[in-house]
Design a protein around this motif. Structure first.
Motif, PDB file in Angstrom:
ATOM      1  N   ALA A   1      18.565  30.575  39.484  1.00 30.72           N
ATOM      2  CA  ALA A   1      17.493  31.265  37.831  1.00 30.72           C
ATOM      3  C   ALA A   1      18.638  31.017  36.599  1.00 30.72           C
ATOM      4  O   ALA A   1      17.738  31.063  35.183  1.00 30.72           O
ATOM      5  CB  ALA A   1      17.683  32.723  38.407  1.00 30.72           C
ATOM      6  N   GLU A   2      19.789  31.073  36.847  1.00 29.85           N
ATOM      7  CA  GLU A   2      20.130  31.499  35.711  1.00 29.85           C
ATOM      8  C   GLU A   2      21.580  31.043  36.080  1.00 29.85           C
ATOM      9  O   GLU A   2      22.300  31.407  36.714  1.00 29.85           O
ATOM     10  CB  GLU A   2      19.890  32.114  34.435  1.00 29.85           C
ATOM     11  N   HIS A   3      22.619  31.072  33.964  1.00 30.22           N
ATOM     12  CA  HIS A   3      24.342  31.125  34.662  1.00 30.22           C
ATOM     13  C   HIS A   3      24.648  32.588  34.527  1.00 30.22           C
ATOM     14  O   HIS A   3      24.012  33.387  33.582  1.00 30.22           O
ATOM     15  CB  HIS A   3      25.026  30.772  33.320  1.00 30.22           C
ATOM     16  N   GLN A   4      26.017  32.321  35.244  1.00 29.91           N
ATOM     17  CA  GLN A   4      26.185  33.952  34.589  1.00 29.91           C
ATOM     18  C   GLN A   4      27.119  33.744  33.820  1.00 29.91           C
ATOM     19  O   GLN A   4      27.506  33.112  33.147  1.00 29.91           O
ATOM     20  CB  GLN A   4      27.598  34.264  36.099  1.00 29.91           C
ATOM     21  N   ARG A   5      27.009  34.604  32.881  1.00 28.91           N
ATOM     22  CA  ARG A   5      27.538  35.056  31.910  1.00 28.91           C
ATOM     23  C   ARG A   5      28.338  36.148  30.769  1.00 28.91           C
ATOM     24  O   ARG A   5      28.644  36.473  30.040  1.00 28.91           O
ATOM     25  CB  ARG A   5      25.984  35.176  30.443  1.00 28.91           C
ATOM     26  N   GLY A   6      28.553  36.774  31.908  1.00 25.41           N
ATOM     27  CA  GLY A   6      30.049  37.968  32.614  1.00 25.41           C
ATOM     28  C   GLY A   6      30.944  38.081  31.734  1.00 25.41           C
ATOM     29  O   GLY A   6      31.349  38.302  30.502  1.00 25.41           O
ATOM     30  N   THR A   7      31.474  36.345  32.281  1.00 27.92           N
ATOM     31  CA  THR A   7      32.469  36.592  31.439  1.00 27.92           C
ATOM     32  C   THR A   7      32.662  36.516  30.270  1.00 27.92           C
ATOM     33  O   THR A   7      33.751  36.568  29.479  1.00 27.92           O
ATOM     34  CB  THR A   7      33.633  35.502  32.722  1.00 27.92           C
TER      35      THR A   7
END
Length: 429
Positions: free
Chosen positions: A135-141
């Motif tokens: 779906a998309e990239h992880q952007r939390g970090t």
């Protein structure tokens, strides 16, 4: 919000009593209105089941030519291939799962080592058959690091004032997410919810950031009055231009999921919330300007203070108006690009719903901002001069300066000899 100003001189007891008698009832009324409008239950969730989302890391990417299709005989609808992802959550946690390479407008571009979000899709005909898509990239970090840098920079530069500003920012988001958005989502009228929410944000942020003082109270009253002016102007302008609130794709999508939301009121609410931050900056600056002018020159009368601070306000407004317009333009760049590509006449484009909405938003916010300058400046001038003997009492004139030295005294000083001493014809070496 606003610049860092030196602490204001304490106001007279009579002025403080008047400000308390004015601000405290307004705050109490705001709290009561918030309790009345507080959503008793959250909005109903939109229809449709939630698609499971799991985290994973890309371990392999294999590209291959796309097969021909009737729409693209040459097979140019790429990229095509498979992506191997190490699932970290869900029923396949710890396993390697394969997904197709994301394709289409806005699809993420993935490489080995990227942290991504997997969506689990189930075959309606056979629930036992499932597949994964990226779906998309992880952007939390990266977002956490960016927020940490943002907070550290504010505290390092502003120190205690910066820490208070961070607290005000947290309070603003808490009010928006805990009261304004749930209230509108629950079917409340957006305009009163936005006005009450903006007033709550104003009280909390201004007093938390700038302290409890007469100067801050003046900024609070000026901001509250300007918000009322902005709301009235927004209601008149949207009514005169017959705006419905359906001027954007987001509003249309929202009406499909929540048909009971008043989009016209939501447009007015957006104007008020969007104007609040700039209004705070202008009112705090004007109140501080009057205070600093009175401190630097106690001889200035009330009228002189008003005129001098208004000149500062004009310069501030001239730059802030450009800020407002550019902020709206930056947020509407896709819309502006559509206007460039549109073949309709310019007059027809300017009067269309989606562009007229942006024009009204910018114009109303600017008019409310302009009204904030004379309102706050006049109030600050009255409060600052209220402790004097008279309304326009000036400080005693300074002592007369000694008369300038005469020609003989000046020549004697330049020649380095005392008065009455005979003039020497020898040069000093």
């Amino acid at each position: 919000m606003g610049a860092d100003h030196s602490p204001a001189a304490p106001a007279s007891p009579r002025v403080r009593r008047i400000l308390v008698a004015t601000v405290v009832p307004l705050f109490v009324l705001t709290v009561i209105a918030a309790l009345v409008l507080w959503p008793r239950q959250g909005p109903e969730p939109a229809g449709g089941a939630n698609v499971p989302r799991h985290q994973g890391t890309v371990t392999r990417v294999v590209t291959e030519p796309c097969p021909p299709t009737p729409e693209s005989p040459a097979g140019d609808d790429g990229p095509c291939g498979t992506v191997t992802v190490a699932a970290e959550q869900g029923p396949d946690a710890g396993r390697q799962v394969e997904t197709p390479i994301p394709a289409g407008p806005g699809a993420p571009r993935v490489e080995v080592g990227d942290e991504v979000i997997l969506v689990e899709l189930t075959d309606p005909a056979d629930p036992a058959v499932k597949a994964y898509n990226i779906a998309e990239h992880q952007r939390g970090t990266p977002l956490i690091w960016l927020v940490a840098l943002f907070a550290a920079a504010i505290v390092a530069f502003g120190r205690w004032r910066g820490l208070a500003a961070l607290g005000g920012l947290v309070a603003s988001f808490a009010i928006l997410l805990g009261f304004v958005l749930p209230g509108i989502g629950a079917g409340r009228s957006p305009l009163p919810v936005a006005i009450v929410g903006a007033a709550l944000i104003m009280f909390v942020v201004l007093y938390l950031t700038h302290g409890i003082s007469a100067q801050t109270s003046v900024a609070v009253l000026g901001t509250l009055g300007s918000l009322v002016v902005t709301g009235v102007l927004g209601t008149l302008a949207t009514g005169a231009t017959h705006l419905t609130g359906f001027g954007s794709e987001d509003a249309t999508t929202l009406s499909m999921f929540q048909g009971d939301v008043d989009l016209h009121g939501l447009l007015l609410a957006g104007i008020i919330i969007g104007s609040l931050g700039v209004l705070d900056d202008v009112t705090v600056t004007q109140a501080a300007t009057v205070t600093e002018l009175a401190r630097a020159n106690p001889g200035l009368s009330r009228r002189q203070l008003y005129r001098a601070a208004t000149r500062v306000g004009r310069a501030h407004i001239a730059s802030t108006v450009n800020t407002i317009v550019l902020a709206y333009a930056g947020a509407s760049l896709p819309l502006l690009l559509l206007l460039v590509a549109d073949s309709r006449p310019v007059g027809e484009i300017l009067t269309s719903e989606f562009l007229a909405q942006e024009i009204v938003r910018s114009a109303v916010a600017t008019l409310g901002l302009i009204a904030a300058v004379p309102l706050t400046t006049a109030l600050a001038a009255v409060v600052t001069t209220a402790g004097r003997r008279g309304p326009d009492a000036a400080a005693p004139p300074p002592a007369a300066a000694p008369p300038p030295p005469g020609r003989d005294e000046a020549l004697e000083a330049l020649g380095g000899r005392r008065p009455g001493e005979p003039r020497s014809t020898e040069a000093a070496w």
